[in-house]
Motif scaffolding. Structure first.
Motif, PDB file in Angstrom:
ATOM      1  N   HIS A 457       3.659  21.859  -6.509  1.00  0.00           N
ATOM      2  CA  HIS A 457       2.265  21.537  -6.852  1.00  0.00           C
ATOM      3  C   HIS A 457       1.971  20.069  -6.560  1.00  0.00           C
ATOM      4  N   GLU A 470      -7.914  26.080  -9.138  1.00  0.00           N
ATOM      5  CA  GLU A 470      -8.524  27.051  -8.234  1.00  0.00           C
ATOM      6  C   GLU A 470      -8.460  26.560  -6.787  1.00  0.00           C
ATOM      7  N   ARG A 473      -4.862  26.929  -5.554  1.00  0.00           N
ATOM      8  CA  ARG A 473      -4.549  28.330  -5.219  1.00  0.00           C
ATOM      9  C   ARG A 473      -5.216  28.742  -3.911  1.00  0.00           C
ATOM     10  N   ASP A 474      -6.424  28.191  -3.655  1.00  0.00           N
ATOM     11  CA  ASP A 474      -7.147  28.537  -2.439  1.00  0.00           C
ATOM     12  C   ASP A 474      -6.403  28.039  -1.197  1.00  0.00           C
ATOM     13  N   VAL A 476      -3.235  27.335  -1.034  1.00  0.00           N
ATOM     14  CA  VAL A 476      -1.971  28.071  -0.968  1.00  0.00           C
ATOM     15  C   VAL A 476      -2.176  29.391  -0.227  1.00  0.00           C
ATOM     16  N   ARG A 477      -3.290  30.029  -0.524  1.00  0.00           N
ATOM     17  CA  ARG A 477      -3.606  31.296   0.150  1.00  0.00           C
ATOM     18  C   ARG A 477      -3.910  31.063   1.628  1.00  0.00           C
ATOM     19  N   ARG A 478      -4.722  30.059   1.927  1.00  0.00           N
ATOM     20  CA  ARG A 478      -5.138  29.793   3.308  1.00  0.00           C
ATOM     21  C   ARG A 478      -3.981  29.323   4.187  1.00  0.00           C
ATOM     22  N   ARG A 480      -1.022  30.452   3.866  1.00  0.00           N
ATOM     23  CA  ARG A 480      -0.077  31.578   3.867  1.00  0.00           C
ATOM     24  C   ARG A 480       1.193  31.278   3.062  1.00  0.00           C
ATOM     25  N   GLU A 482       1.102  32.012  -0.324  1.00  0.00           N
ATOM     26  CA  GLU A 482       0.891  32.770  -1.552  1.00  0.00           C
ATOM     27  C   GLU A 482       2.079  33.674  -1.864  1.00  0.00           C
ATOM     28  N   HIS A 483       2.568  34.410  -0.884  1.00  0.00           N
ATOM     29  CA  HIS A 483       3.684  35.321  -1.118  1.00  0.00           C
ATOM     30  C   HIS A 483       4.953  34.543  -1.470  1.00  0.00           C
ATOM     31  N   VAL A 485       5.191  31.552  -2.886  1.00  0.00           N
ATOM     32  CA  VAL A 485       5.074  30.964  -4.231  1.00  0.00           C
ATOM     33  C   VAL A 485       5.284  32.021  -5.305  1.00  0.00           C
ATOM     34  N   SER A 486       4.811  33.228  -5.061  1.00  0.00           N
ATOM     35  CA  SER A 486       4.942  34.298  -6.059  1.00  0.00           C
ATOM     36  C   SER A 486       6.398  34.663  -6.311  1.00  0.00           C
TER      37      SER A 486
END
Length: 603
Positions: A457, A470, A473-474, A476-478, A480, A482-483, A485-486
């Motif tokens: 972070h 937020e 997280r955005d 992180v998603r953009r 790629r 996200e998977h 980090v999960s």
């Protein structure tokens, strides 16, 4: 004394550089003077105390200068009582002795506080100084040396401050001792002073030797720091080439050289005290013989006074040792001190200073006009580079390794200072903008991912404040991530290790991309952002980059030419010069340098 004064002057100069007032030294100076006065007064009381014991009467105190004036205020009943007079003399001696030590303690505490605060300010000033240097300074130096200088040399350079109270106290004590010796017998004093001068000369020769060794020691300490940082930061290289034993031998050799120099300084310092004591004994014997000769001719002083004189001589030798010890401390500090002062020199630091204008954003284009740049007199990297990058377009910069592409990016990022009138931001020279306002509009993804030993972070949000979860997280998603980090046990709070060692190459690059996306800057510079990714991940990241550069001004260094098919302009570099520029179709039709690079990658 010129060398010692020179070293002391350098310390005062260093204090001024740190904005530390040397006037604070006046506090221990004043306390040392008070302490010396009390010490001298206490020693002077020994003469009447010893005289009273020998004569079995203390009535003579009324005839002693100063002491008689003080005792004249006492009641007659006390003045006629030897026990009472003895009690007053002994009590006065004890009070003076205790007061002297209390004042000495306060003096030492004031010096310790001043020296520790000075060291704290020096470390801050050095670190701030390092942060102000241009990248070109670090390109030509070793980080191990800077680490040694920042943590070790800074402490060694200020060690004289920790010993200055002993030097000042000893100096004032010697002055008081000289007055007392002259008061007891100026003839014996004339015998003692030349011998003390001889002791001073002997110690001075040793100090000069220590100074020479100090410079060599500073050089070896720097080499040792360089080697340790260099090897520990390239462990995979050492492991893969099985050079552990060779590096151990090299490190051992450097450590052994430093240990020998340390021993030489310690040895010289250890010799000082025995020589000092030997000369002191010679001084005492000479004074004793002189006293016997003078006693045969005249009454030079009372027996108690001569005993006190000998006590002063022996004590004075120790005080002179403290003075010499301070000079030894100055000599030992001279090497590290010079190394520290070089960091406050303006030469060779390659500062990149901004102007006074505020950059409000790009409205039209970034233009390069006849840009020349060289790292040294004999190495030109960019030669007469001129082209324009319009707002909202993607400009790709391609060319073989060493063509000057990354140097150009470093100039745009203001890591290096460009020549005046060569890089324009909407017809304004970038040198005229403040660095903060200019770089606020640029986000950079380097080929060399720069990560800290911190949480995922904090690496993504580095340099930003008040970032919403937020928004994190955005990006992180953009990017790629996200998977990935999960799957982490602590998610974004997971520590990624030194330089992100716990991440794969592709993951590091995606973190770097997420950091750039989070800045939301209108200009995005990508230095081969997909170089560390496999083909599947590259495709995902390329989609994210295409999304990110939409509506932004993008500058892309590309080795994989397939990633720049949609660039609005491609600029081809070769040996520091722009040899071609145009769209993909135009360059392919021209069948020049770019065409050959394209065909090689196709093959």
């Amino acid at each position: 004394m010129q060398k010692e004064q020179s070293t002391a002057g350098k310390i005062l100069l260093l204090l001024r550089r740190m904005h530390v007032q040397p006037l604070y030294i006046l506090i221990p100076v004043g306390l040392s003077l008070v302490s010396a006065v009390f010490e001298g007064a206490g020693i002077s009381l020994l003469i009447p105390i010893l005289n009273g014991f020998l004569t079995k009467s203390f009535s003579f105190v009324m005839t002693v200068p100063i002491l008689g004036t003080l005792f004249a205020h006492l009641p007659p009943s006390i003045l006629q009582n030897d026990r009472a007079l003895f009690s007053f003399l002994l009590g006065g001696f004890i009070v003076l002795f205790i007061t002297k030590n209390i004042v000495r303690c306060l003096c030492a505490l004031s010096v310790y506080y001043f020296s520790e605060r000075s060291l704290h300010h020096l470390r801050k000033a050095l670190f701030k100084r390092y942060l102000s240097f241009g990248k070109l300074f670090f390109d030509g130096s070793n980080i191990g040396h800077h680490s040694t200088l920042l943590l070790e040399f800074s402490r060694l350079a200020l060690t004289p401050l920790q010993a200055i109270d002993r030097f000042i106290a000893a100096s004032f004590s010697l002055l008081v001792y000289l007055v007392l010796m002259l008061f007891i017998s100026w003839k014996l004093t004339l015998i003692a002073l030349p011998l003390f001068f001889f002791l001073h000369i002997v110690v001075r020769l040793m100090i000069l030797r220590i100074r020479r060794v100090s410079y060599a020691l500073a050089d070896r300490a720097s080499s040792l720091g360089k080697k340790s940082i260099e090897i520990l930061s390239t462990i995979p290289l050492v492991k893969s080439h099985r050079t552990e034993e060779r590096e151990q031998r090299h490190f051992t050799e450097l450590s052994d050289q430093k240990a020998r120099l340390d021993f030489r300084i310690d040895m010289i310092g250890a010799i000082v005290l025995p020589i000092q004591e030997i000369i002191t004994v010679i001084v005492a014997v000479t004074i004793f013989m002189g006293a016997l000769m003078l006693l045969g001719r005249e009454n030079i002083a009372s027996a108690p006074a001569i005993l006190v004189f000998f006590y002063i001589v022996m004590n004075g030798s120790q005080k002179l040792g403290a003075v010499s010890g301070f000079r030894s401390t100055l000599a030992t500090a001279s090497g590290p001190l010079d190394q520290v002062l070089t960091m406050f020199d303006e030469r060779g630091k390659f500062f990149v200073k901004g102007g006074g204008k505020e950059c409000t954003g790009l409205r039209e284009a970034i233009a390069l006009r006849n840009l020349h740049f060289r790292y040294s007199e004999d190495r030109t990297v960019l030669d007469d580079v001129s082209f324009t990058m319009h707002k909202g377009t993607m400009t790709a910069i391609v060319g073989p390794t060493g063509a000057g592409k990354s140097t150009l990016i470093s100039l745009l990022m203001r890591y290096y200072d460009c020549p005046p009138g060569t890089i324009f931001f909407d017809e304004v020279d970038v040198r005229d903008f403040t660095l903060d306002s200019y770089l606020k509009h640029i986000a950079f993804v380097s080929q060399e991912t720069l990560l800290l030993h911190d949480s995922l972070h904090n690496n993504i949000t580095y340099g930003l404040s008040d970032v919403s979860e937020e928004a994190v997280r955005d990006v992180v998603r953009r990017s790629r991530l996200e998977h990935f980090v999960s799957q982490l046990p602590e998610g974004l709070n997971t520590l990624i290790g030194d330089r992100g060692v716990k991440l794969s190459g592709g993951e590091k690059q995606r973190v770097s991309i997420a950091r750039a996306l989070l800045r939301g800057a209108e200009i995005l510079i990508l230095d081969e952002a997909t170089s560390s990714l496999d083909s599947q991940t590259e495709k995902l990241i390329q989609e994210a980059i295409d999304e990110a550069v939409a509506g932004r001004t993008a500058i892309v260094i590309a080795h994989r030419l397939s990633t720049i098919k949609h660039a609005d302009k491609i600029v081809v570099f070769q040996e520091g010069k722009v040899v071609e520029q145009g769209t993909l179709d135009q360059l392919l039709q021209r069948k020049g340098v770019f065409f050959h690079l394209w065909e090689e990658q196709k093959f």
